[in-house]
Design an enzyme around this catalytic site. Structure first.
Site, short mmCIF file in Angstrom:
data_model
loop_
_atom_site.label_atom_id
_atom_site.label_comp_id
_atom_site.label_asym_id
_atom_site.label_seq_id
_atom_site.Cartn_x
_atom_site.Cartn_y
_atom_site.Cartn_z
N GLY A 177 4.50 17.41 2.40
CA GLY A 177 4.42 16.31 3.35
C GLY A 177 4.38 16.72 4.81
CB SER A 178 5.51 19.59 6.61
OG SER A 178 5.25 20.43 7.71
N PRO A 179 2.44 18.49 7.91
CG PRO A 179 1.88 17.33 9.86
CD PRO A 179 2.83 17.32 8.70
CB THR A 184 4.31 22.85 5.51
OG1 THR A 184 5.60 22.71 6.12
CG2 THR A 184 4.43 23.67 4.25
#
Length: 196
Positions: free
Chosen positions: A12-14, A16
């Site tokens: 869910g982390s851009p 990441t």
């Protein structure tokens, strides 16, 4: 290969996603091994009192502009997902289950989900959309859902998340080289230095 990068990640982390696009190349260039460690970012935030930068409107706007700059620098596609934030609990359980039960398909599985989220901008908060993405990429949605509901899979994700917090992880992406923690895709140059 004497060096290892432990990559603590949540789909869910851009930021990441951007680290994910660069780490295999970095590990290849430094003759290092990349170890994927799925965590639940929401669980990390809850345990550490941290929150997404997107919860601060001005910081969130800046963050997305900055991520776009990095995507251009890296030469990778990035589309800020209009459905952000995504509740990744079931997705990260599924990722954990694939790593445990089907390691040979793990990379393809993670890849199709990162692509759906951060290139295609699809709504992975919607179970029907998740099912469609999985089917399009040769995965059986019902099998994946069943896998994500298995008690040992759920426990494994909870365990890796708790251990991440104990090691000092407060967000994603977090990378360890030995006992050195590097947070954020904008710290990859320090990862390279630690591996060199």
């Amino acid at each position: 290969m004497s060096k290892t990068v432990e990559f603590y990640f949540d789909l869910g982390s851009p930021a990441t996603y951007l680290a994910y696009t660069q780490l295999p190349k970095i590990c290849e260039q430094t003759d290092s091994q990349l170890v994927y460690v799925p965590i639940l970012l929401g669980g990390v935030f809850k345990a550490t009192g941290n929150a997404s930068p997107a919860t601060v409107p001005a910081k969130g706007r800046y963050m997305f502009i900055d991520l776009d700059r990095y995507a251009k620098r890296y030469g990778v596609p990035l589309k800020i997902n209009p459905h952000f934030p995504i509740n990744t609990l079931v997705l990260m359980r599924a990722v954990t289950g694939m790593q445990m039960r089907h390691p040979e398909r793990f990379a393809a599985f993670v890849d199709c989900l990162f692509k759906a989220l951060w290139i295609e901008g699809r709504n992975l908060n919607d179970p029907a959309t998740v099912g469609a993405v999985l089917s399009e990429n040769g995965f059986d949605p019902e099998e994946i859902l069943a896998l994500s509901a298995e008690e040992d899979v759920k426990s494994a994700l909870k365990d890796t998340t708790e251990k991440a917090v104990q090691r000092g992880v407060f967000g994603a992406p977090s990378m360890f080289v030995g006992e050195q923690l590097f947070f954020g895709q904008d710290r990859l140059d320090f990862v390279i230095e630690a591996l060199s």
